[in-house]
Design a protein around this motif. Structure first.
Motif, PDB file in Angstrom:
ATOM      1  N   ILE A   1      14.193  -8.242 -14.480  1.00  0.00           N
ATOM      2  CA  ILE A   1      13.969  -7.016 -13.712  1.00  0.00           C
ATOM      3  C   ILE A   1      12.557  -7.054 -13.141  1.00  0.00           C
ATOM      4  CG2 ILE A   1      13.891  -4.488 -13.820  1.00  0.00           C
ATOM      5  CD1 ILE A   1      15.634  -4.708 -16.393  1.00  0.00           C
ATOM      6  N   VAL A   2      12.472  -6.893 -11.823  1.00  0.00           N
ATOM      7  CA  VAL A   2      11.157  -6.861 -11.176  1.00  0.00           C
ATOM      8  C   VAL A   2      10.925  -5.454 -10.627  1.00  0.00           C
ATOM      9  CG1 VAL A   2       9.783  -7.741  -9.241  1.00  0.00           C
ATOM     10  CG2 VAL A   2      11.160  -9.314 -10.612  1.00  0.00           C
ATOM     11  N   ALA A   3       9.720  -4.933 -10.837  1.00  0.00           N
ATOM     12  CA  ALA A   3       9.347  -3.633 -10.269  1.00  0.00           C
ATOM     13  C   ALA A   3       8.515  -3.857  -9.017  1.00  0.00           C
ATOM     14  CB  ALA A   3       8.554  -2.829 -11.292  1.00  0.00           C
ATOM     15  N   LEU A   4       8.939  -3.228  -7.926  1.00  0.00           N
ATOM     16  CA  LEU A   4       8.198  -3.263  -6.655  1.00  0.00           C
ATOM     17  C   LEU A   4       7.603  -1.876  -6.443  1.00  0.00           C
ATOM     18  CD1 LEU A   4      10.437  -4.802  -3.818  1.00  0.00           C
ATOM     19  CD2 LEU A   4       8.265  -5.720  -4.684  1.00  0.00           C
ATOM     20  N   ILE A   5       6.291  -1.803  -6.333  1.00  0.00           N
ATOM     21  CA  ILE A   5       5.651  -0.506  -6.082  1.00  0.00           C
ATOM     22  C   ILE A   5       5.283  -0.426  -4.605  1.00  0.00           C
ATOM     23  CG2 ILE A   5       3.728   1.025  -6.650  1.00  0.00           C
ATOM     24  CD1 ILE A   5       3.542  -0.394  -9.353  1.00  0.00           C
ATOM     25  N   VAL A   6       5.780   0.613  -3.938  1.00  0.00           N
ATOM     26  CA  VAL A   6       5.517   0.771  -2.506  1.00  0.00           C
ATOM     27  C   VAL A   6       4.226   1.564  -2.349  1.00  0.00           C
ATOM     28  CG1 VAL A   6       6.489   1.454  -0.292  1.00  0.00           C
ATOM     29  CG2 VAL A   6       8.021   0.879  -2.192  1.00  0.00           C
ATOM     30  N   ALA A   7       3.180   0.894  -1.865  1.00  0.00           N
ATOM     31  CA  ALA A   7       1.862   1.528  -1.730  1.00  0.00           C
ATOM     32  C   ALA A   7       1.252   1.205  -0.379  1.00  0.00           C
ATOM     33  CB  ALA A   7       0.940   1.064  -2.853  1.00  0.00           C
ATOM     34  N   GLY A   8       2.102   0.986   0.624  1.00  0.00           N
ATOM     35  CA  GLY A   8       1.605   0.514   1.916  1.00  0.00           C
ATOM     36  C   GLY A   8       1.237   1.593   2.901  1.00  0.00           C
ATOM     37  N   GLY A   9       1.436   2.857   2.530  1.00  0.00           N
ATOM     38  CA  GLY A   9       1.217   3.944   3.480  1.00  0.00           C
ATOM     39  C   GLY A   9      -0.250   4.253   3.707  1.00  0.00           C
ATOM     40  N   ALA A  10      -0.501   4.997   4.795  1.00  0.00           N
ATOM     41  CA  ALA A  10      -1.874   5.408   5.084  1.00  0.00           C
ATOM     42  C   ALA A  10      -2.301   6.537   4.156  1.00  0.00           C
ATOM     43  CB  ALA A  10      -1.997   5.837   6.536  1.00  0.00           C
ATOM     44  N   GLY A  11      -1.326   7.360   3.700  1.00  0.00           N
ATOM     45  CA  GLY A  11      -1.599   8.416   2.721  1.00  0.00           C
ATOM     46  C   GLY A  11      -2.658   9.401   3.165  1.00  0.00           C
ATOM     47  N   ARG A  12      -2.639   9.771   4.458  1.00  0.00           N
ATOM     48  CA  ARG A  12      -3.708  10.599   5.023  1.00  0.00           C
ATOM     49  C   ARG A  12      -3.502  12.094   4.821  1.00  0.00           C
ATOM     50  NH1 ARG A  12      -8.129   7.789   4.971  1.00  0.00           N
ATOM     51  NH2 ARG A  12      -7.980   5.842   6.103  1.00  0.00           N
ATOM     52  N   ARG A  13      -2.259  12.491   4.540  1.00  0.00           N
ATOM     53  CA  ARG A  13      -1.999  13.932   4.401  1.00  0.00           C
ATOM     54  C   ARG A  13      -2.775  14.548   3.240  1.00  0.00           C
ATOM     55  NH1 ARG A  13       4.257  14.831   4.109  1.00  0.00           N
ATOM     56  NH2 ARG A  13       3.801  16.960   3.515  1.00  0.00           N
ATOM     57  N   ALA A  14      -3.095  13.718   2.272  1.00  0.00           N
ATOM     58  CA  ALA A  14      -3.814  14.229   1.106  1.00  0.00           C
ATOM     59  C   ALA A  14      -5.311  14.351   1.359  1.00  0.00           C
ATOM     60  CB  ALA A  14      -3.559  13.316  -0.097  1.00  0.00           C
ATOM     61  N   GLY A  15      -5.771  13.938   2.561  1.00  0.00           N
ATOM     62  CA  GLY A  15      -7.200  13.993   2.850  1.00  0.00           C
ATOM     63  C   GLY A  15      -7.954  12.965   2.022  1.00  0.00           C
ATOM     64  N   GLY A  16      -9.261  13.137   1.949  1.00  0.00           N
ATOM     65  CA  GLY A  16     -10.072  12.216   1.167  1.00  0.00           C
ATOM     66  C   GLY A  16     -10.500  11.013   1.978  1.00  0.00           C
ATOM     67  N   SER A  17     -11.458  10.265   1.441  1.00  0.00           N
ATOM     68  CA  SER A  17     -12.042   9.148   2.186  1.00  0.00           C
ATOM     69  C   SER A  17     -11.203   7.886   2.063  1.00  0.00           C
ATOM     70  CB  SER A  17     -13.464   8.881   1.695  1.00  0.00           C
ATOM     71  OG  SER A  17     -13.453   8.638   0.303  1.00  0.00           O
ATOM     72  N   VAL A  18     -10.297   7.834   1.102  1.00  0.00           N
ATOM     73  CA  VAL A  18      -9.413   6.667   0.961  1.00  0.00           C
ATOM     74  C   VAL A  18      -7.973   7.164   0.895  1.00  0.00           C
ATOM     75  CG1 VAL A  18     -11.138   5.222  -0.193  1.00  0.00           C
ATOM     76  CG2 VAL A  18      -9.605   6.621  -1.580  1.00  0.00           C
ATOM     77  N   PRO A  19      -6.991   6.308   1.235  1.00  0.00           N
ATOM     78  CA  PRO A  19      -5.588   6.728   1.152  1.00  0.00           C
ATOM     79  C   PRO A  19      -5.249   7.212  -0.264  1.00  0.00           C
ATOM     80  CG  PRO A  19      -5.798   4.626   2.281  1.00  0.00           C
ATOM     81  CD  PRO A  19      -7.140   4.938   1.732  1.00  0.00           C
ATOM     82  N   LYS A  20      -4.293   8.138  -0.324  1.00  0.00           N
ATOM     83  CA  LYS A  20      -4.081   8.856  -1.585  1.00  0.00           C
ATOM     84  C   LYS A  20      -3.759   7.948  -2.765  1.00  0.00           C
ATOM     85  CE  LYS A  20       0.800   9.838  -0.836  1.00  0.00           C
ATOM     86  NZ  LYS A  20       1.848  10.831  -0.591  1.00  0.00           N
ATOM     87  N   GLN A  21      -3.054   6.824  -2.501  1.00  0.00           N
ATOM     88  CA  GLN A  21      -2.667   5.969  -3.632  1.00  0.00           C
ATOM     89  C   GLN A  21      -3.870   5.304  -4.290  1.00  0.00           C
ATOM     90  OE1 GLN A  21      -1.870   5.602  -0.432  1.00  0.00           O
ATOM     91  NE2 GLN A  21      -1.445   3.495   0.163  1.00  0.00           N
ATOM     92  N   TYR A  22      -5.009   5.330  -3.593  1.00  0.00           N
ATOM     93  CA  TYR A  22      -6.240   4.764  -4.172  1.00  0.00           C
ATOM     94  C   TYR A  22      -7.197   5.853  -4.643  1.00  0.00           C
ATOM     95  CZ  TYR A  22      -4.389   0.519  -2.115  1.00  0.00           C
ATOM     96  OH  TYR A  22      -3.567  -0.529  -1.804  1.00  0.00           O
ATOM     97  N   GLN A  23      -6.806   7.116  -4.464  1.00  0.00           N
ATOM     98  CA  GLN A  23      -7.681   8.205  -4.915  1.00  0.00           C
ATOM     99  C   GLN A  23      -7.641   8.324  -6.423  1.00  0.00           C
ATOM    100  OE1 GLN A  23      -7.204  11.930  -2.803  1.00  0.00           O
ATOM    101  NE2 GLN A  23      -7.148  10.876  -0.840  1.00  0.00           N
TER     102      GLN A  23
END
Ligand code: MG
Length: 390
Positions: A7-29
């Motif tokens: 079983i392999v887990a693929l995490i989708v983290a490619g988005g810009a994630g800008r709706r959450a604001g902040g200086s970096v995309p939300k997945q890196y906040q």
């Protein structure tokens, strides 16, 4: 399952994630002291049935990924379970297809596709999903809709029956080869592609904590907090002042025939309170921030000590929940000044009045306070802080 499937887990983290604001995309906040993405990675890596974890990232986010995952997670993983990141495409569906393609050589039995924006995966939900894996079906976590649902079109409301409505979460699990074939078009999630290809879909109970982090408020509300208590104690010597003298306590001036002796303005109450605040933060004591050996603090207004403690409180993202102060002396009588002292402290800390308590006691004429040689004050501060270690 008789044999251990891969079983392999693929995490989708490619988005810009800008709706959450902040200086970096939300997945890196930061989410309670850790980057959001690192939480999903760590939870999936920790599950014994998952043989590899791969993250699909935006090609521009290599540095962010290195900080969030490579620096924090990979050094702790020695069995090769954490695979290299995969660059995603323009849309989520493109990214997932790039992720699936990158697994071609490994050809796992099953793939779990998970959104990085759902950082709080429990082992229990993974257990439920993995227990249901089967060659013929996909498995998704889902929760029933509990709110009343209506649709609104062209100015008209329509009732929508809640019955059977499910909120679909991730990770979504599928037989790998069949998902590769089914995954075409602009699908919003893998279940949509899976169902469109005519496959069967099962669901297991999801979790409220798996909800998607979309806005800055979502991120803030999810940050776990802890309560910390600090205590402070201080004593200053009373010296005869000869005539009516103003002594400083709790930031206000009180007329008395004695004055408090000290390097600064000798505000025994604010000193105890400063130490209580520093104590709750684990930031040393008033002496370490304002050494009495430093001539700068000679005669200083003790409000600057409180202001510095408050600055540290704010810098740590902490909130003062309550402060409770006890003044220990025979004289002056504190009662007539209690309300002014409370207001003064509430103003200094930017708190509502009922977050501040000022009490007084004597020591029944015993000891140095009983002999009126000095005044003591103790303070307790209760703070709510981001739980960095959660
Ligand atoms: Mg002092």
């Amino acid at each position: 399952m008789d044999t251990q499937p891969r079983i392999v887990a693929l995490i989708v983290a490619g988005g810009a994630g800008r709706r959450a604001g902040g200086s970096v995309p939300k997945q890196y906040q930061m989410l309670a002291g850790k980057p959001m993405l690192s939480r999903s990675v760590a939870r999936l890596l920790a599950h014994p049935a998952i043989s590899q974890v791969r993250v699909i990232i935006h090609p521009d986010h290599s540095t962010l990924y290195a900080g969030a995952v490579c620096a924090r997670i990979i050094p702790a993983v020695e069995d090769g379970k954490m695979g290299a990141p995969i660059f995603g495409g323009a849309e989520r569906a493109d990214s997932v297809r790039a992720g699936l393609a990158a697994l071609a050589e490994l050809n796992p039995d099953y793939v779990l596709v998970h959104d990085a924006a759902r950082p709080f995966i429990s082992a229990a939900v993974l257990d439920r999903i993995i227990a249901k894996l089967d060659h013929g079906t996909g498995v998704v976590p889902a929760l029933p809709v509990v709110d009343t649902v209506r649709s609104y079109h062209d100015g008209a409301w329509q009732e929508v029956s809640r019955e059977g409505l499910q909120r679909i979460q991730t990770p979504q699990a599928f037989p790998y080869a069949a998902l590769v074939e089914a995954h075409t078009g602009h699908v919003t999630d893998e279940a949509a592609a899976w169902l469109a290809a005519g496959h069967a879909l099962e669901y297991v109970e999801g979790e409220e904590q798996l909800r998607k982090m979309t806005t800055a408020a979502d991120i803030a509300a999810t940050n776990p907090r802890r309560i910390a208590t600090g205590s402070g104690f201080d004593v200053h010597q009373l010296m005869p002042a000869g005539e009516k003298h103003k002594m400083r306590m709790g930031g206000i001036d009180i007329e008395h025939d004695h004055k408090l002796h000290g390097h600064s303005d000798a505000d025994v109450v604010l000193h105890a309170l400063t130490d209580a605040l520093l104590g709750a933060l684990g930031e040393g004591d008033i002496g370490s921030h304002f050494p009495p050996s430093d001539a700068r603090w000679k005669g200083a207004d003790s409000k600057i000590f409180i202001a510095e403690a408050k600055r540290l409180v704010d810098a740590r993202g902490a909130f003062i929940q309550h402060v409770d102060i006890t003044v220990i002396c025979e004289a002056p009588k504190i009662g007539p000044h209690r309300d002014a002292m409370r207001s003064s402290i509430a103003n200094l800390l930017g708190l509502p009045l009922n977050y501040v308590s000022v009490k007084a006691t004597t020591t029944e004429q015993l000891g140095f306070t009983g002999r009126k040689e000095g005044i003591a004050a103790q303070a307790v501060a209760t703070l709510s802080l981001p739980a960095e270690d959660a």
